[in-house]
Design an enzyme around this catalytic site. Structure first.
Site, PDB file in Angstrom:
ATOM      1  N   ARG A  50      31.446  -9.427  15.838  1.00 31.47           N
ATOM      2  CA  ARG A  50      31.025  -9.779  14.563  1.00 31.47           C
ATOM      3  C   ARG A  50      31.779 -11.125  13.683  1.00 31.47           C
ATOM      4  NH1 ARG A  50      31.799  -6.196  10.514  1.00 31.47           N
ATOM      5  NH2 ARG A  50      32.944  -7.179   9.589  1.00 31.47           N
ATOM      6  N   TYR A 102       7.623 -23.012   6.039  1.00 29.51           N
ATOM      7  CA  TYR A 102       7.853 -21.802   7.429  1.00 29.51           C
ATOM      8  C   TYR A 102       6.852 -20.038   6.538  1.00 29.51           C
ATOM      9  CZ  TYR A 102       8.499 -18.251  10.447  1.00 29.51           C
ATOM     10  OH  TYR A 102       8.686 -17.201  11.634  1.00 29.51           O
ATOM     11  N   ASP A 174      15.333 -27.578   8.407  1.00 28.13           N
ATOM     12  CA  ASP A 174      15.106 -26.745   8.822  1.00 28.13           C
ATOM     13  C   ASP A 174      14.258 -28.020  10.770  1.00 28.13           C
ATOM     14  OD1 ASP A 174      13.521 -25.042  10.942  1.00 28.13           O
ATOM     15  OD2 ASP A 174      12.832 -23.733   9.079  1.00 28.13           O
ATOM     16  N   LYS A 199      13.022 -20.197  19.376  1.00 28.20           N
ATOM     17  CA  LYS A 199      11.787 -21.080  19.419  1.00 28.20           C
ATOM     18  C   LYS A 199      12.275 -22.260  21.001  1.00 28.20           C
ATOM     19  CE  LYS A 199       9.483 -18.947  16.080  1.00 28.20           C
ATOM     20  NZ  LYS A 199       9.515 -19.946  14.699  1.00 28.20           N
TER      21      LYS A 199
HETATM   22  C1  PLP Z   1       9.822 -19.311  13.907  1.00 29.36           C
HETATM   23  C2  PLP Z   1      10.647 -20.175  12.486  1.00 29.36           C
HETATM   24  C3  PLP Z   1      11.775 -19.530  11.708  1.00 29.36           C
HETATM   25  C4  PLP Z   1      11.951 -18.384  11.644  1.00 29.36           C
HETATM   26  O1  PLP Z   1      13.146 -17.897  12.950  1.00 29.36           O
HETATM   27  P1  PLP Z   1      13.026 -16.327  13.213  1.00 29.36           P
HETATM   28  O2  PLP Z   1      13.628 -16.446  14.922  1.00 29.36           O
HETATM   29  O3  PLP Z   1      11.537 -15.785  13.456  1.00 29.36           O
HETATM   30  O4  PLP Z   1      13.645 -15.835  12.575  1.00 29.36           O
HETATM   31  C5  PLP Z   1      11.950 -20.388  10.887  1.00 29.36           C
HETATM   32  N1  PLP Z   1      11.929 -22.156  10.676  1.00 29.36           N
HETATM   33  C6  PLP Z   1      10.901 -22.235  11.510  1.00 29.36           C
HETATM   34  C7  PLP Z   1      10.201 -23.715  11.233  1.00 29.36           C
HETATM   35  C8  PLP Z   1       9.880 -21.798  12.818  1.00 29.36           C
HETATM   36  O5  PLP Z   1       9.328 -22.012  13.724  1.00 29.36           O
END
Ligand code: PLP
Length: 385
Positions: A50, A102, A174, A199
């Site tokens: 962890r 988001y 982000d 993603k």
């Molecule tokens: C999917 C996404 C997130 C969150 O990510 P998870 O892996 O689903 O928790 C945050 N920001 C953006 C722009 C995203 O597309």
């Protein structure tokens, strides 16, 4: 290192010297929860997974080099990375975030605000005066997300980060949509960069993960401290698999972006389309800014269907190749209706304010042939008539 390495080289060589014991080319999976100590007074580099794990370290090293970061934490989702960023803040801190951020980030900030843990200030960050007014409220953190999701709006990162810094705030970007292959926020003045590795970085739509990277080594230490304390770390297996997916990121982004360009141009010329949002189109209001701070417009686009909600429903129903699902950045082209899918946690007034209408559809362009995708979209529009 004298000369920064290019993304393709970083990902092709990541972890290939990572197995000191057996010299395997691909890194092994260290799934063990714990590691043996030689004696009780000498803490080994790896003790408990962890806290620290070799597979997470290999992934973090690769992502840090891609983003120009000192290091960072690998988390069990993108949202865990978002929570980790917020754990850096004192109680009651103010966070300036985009009004069209988001959906999950919006939900998290609102939930914590409702409990009095922080104060969220949602602004249109493209609006100079609104952004300046938000900074006057002395935020601890400015949250950037550009291009925005789902409208692909562009915010000037260098300008916003410099102004946040002057106001004493940390800046986080982000960077999930553009990926480090198209945009490097730390080089533009941000302190932190966040990824949902779910993603494009993994790219194979088969795991959840996140990363939070920092430019400054002191901040990296804090990220590791909180990721361990709060138990936000990702699993060894997910880190191992994400590194495998990451190896083809530059290739995938090139191909997906080329297809997205073709689709955006085709959609813009179609009578069934009200408007197209894509930073690579001349019609995009911030095309010049996108060209300045991104090395390409990316693989995401959105468009509005002529004829409102019913037409949009008929369009979606007749697609055969493109899948109706709410993720992005993977090998398969996905379409979603943000108003009822990704952004359903946003109240209708906030959606209207952010420009998220019922006829808006978002496309994450995958690896299929452009002509097959265009044929499928054509099928959708024929059903609308
Ligand atoms: C999917 C996404 C997130 C969150 O990510 P998870 O892996 O689903 O928790 C945050 N920001 C953006 C722009 C995203 O597309």
């Amino acid at each position: 290192m004298s000369r920064p390495r290019k993304p393709a080289t970083i990902v092709a060589s990541a972890g290939t010297r990572g197995d000191p014991g057996r010299h395997s080319l691909t890194p092994p999976l260290w799934s063990s929860d714990t590691f043996r100590w030689d004696d009780a007074d000498s803490k080994p580099a790896y003790d408990y997974s962890r806290t620290v794990n070799p597979n997470r370290d290999l992934l973090a090293d690769a992502l840090a080099e891609l983003e120009g970061a000192a290091g960072g934490a690998i988390t069990n989702s993108g949202q865990a990375a978002a929570l980790l960023a917020l754990l850096l803040l004192p109680a009651g801190a103010r966070v300036v975030a985009p009004h069209d951020c988001y959906g999950g980030t919006y939900r998290l900030l609102q939930g914590l605000e409702a409990q009095g843990k922080l104060e969220a200030i949602f602004v249109d960050q493209g609006d100079d005066a609104a952004f300046a007014a938000a900074l006057e409220r002395e935020p601890a953190l400015v949250w950037l997300e550009t291009p925005s999701n789902p409208l692909l709006r562009i915010v000037d990162i260098a300008d916003r980060a410099a102004r946040a810094k002057a106001a004493g705030a940390l800046t986080i970007a982000d960077n999930t949509l553009p990926t480090p292959c198209r945009q490097r926020p730390l080089a533009l003045g941000c302190d932190l960069v966040l990824h949902s590795t779910t993603k494009a970085l993994n790219g194979h739509a088969d795991l959840f993960g996140g990363a939070l990277l920092a430019k400054d080594a002191e901040l990296v230490e804090k990220l590791h401290w909180w990721a361990n304390a709060a138990g936000l770390s990702g699993s060894a297996h997910d880190a191992w698999q994400t590194l495998r997916g990451l190896r083809t990121l530059p290739l995938r982004v090139d191909r997906q972006e080329a297809t997205a360009r073709a689709l955006a141009a085709w959609l813009e010329g179609h009578a069934g389309v009200r408007e197209v949002h894509y930073p690579g189109l001349d019609s995009h209001p911030d095309k010049a800014l996108a060209e300045r701070q991104q090395s390409g417009p990316g693989f995401m686009l959105s468009f509005r269907v002529n004829g409102g909600d019913d037409a949009t429903a008929a369009f979606l129903k007749s697609l055969e190749l493109i899948t109706l699902a709410s993720s992005l950045g993977g090998f398969a082209t996905l379409i979603c209706k943000p108003a009822t899918m990704t952004h359903r946690g946003m109240p209708p007034e906030a959606q209207a304010e952010a420009g998220i209408h019922g006829d808006l559809l978002r496309l994450s362009v995958g690896l299929e042939e452009a002509e097959d995708l265009i044929a499928d979209l054509g099928r959708g529009f024929s059903a609308v008539s």
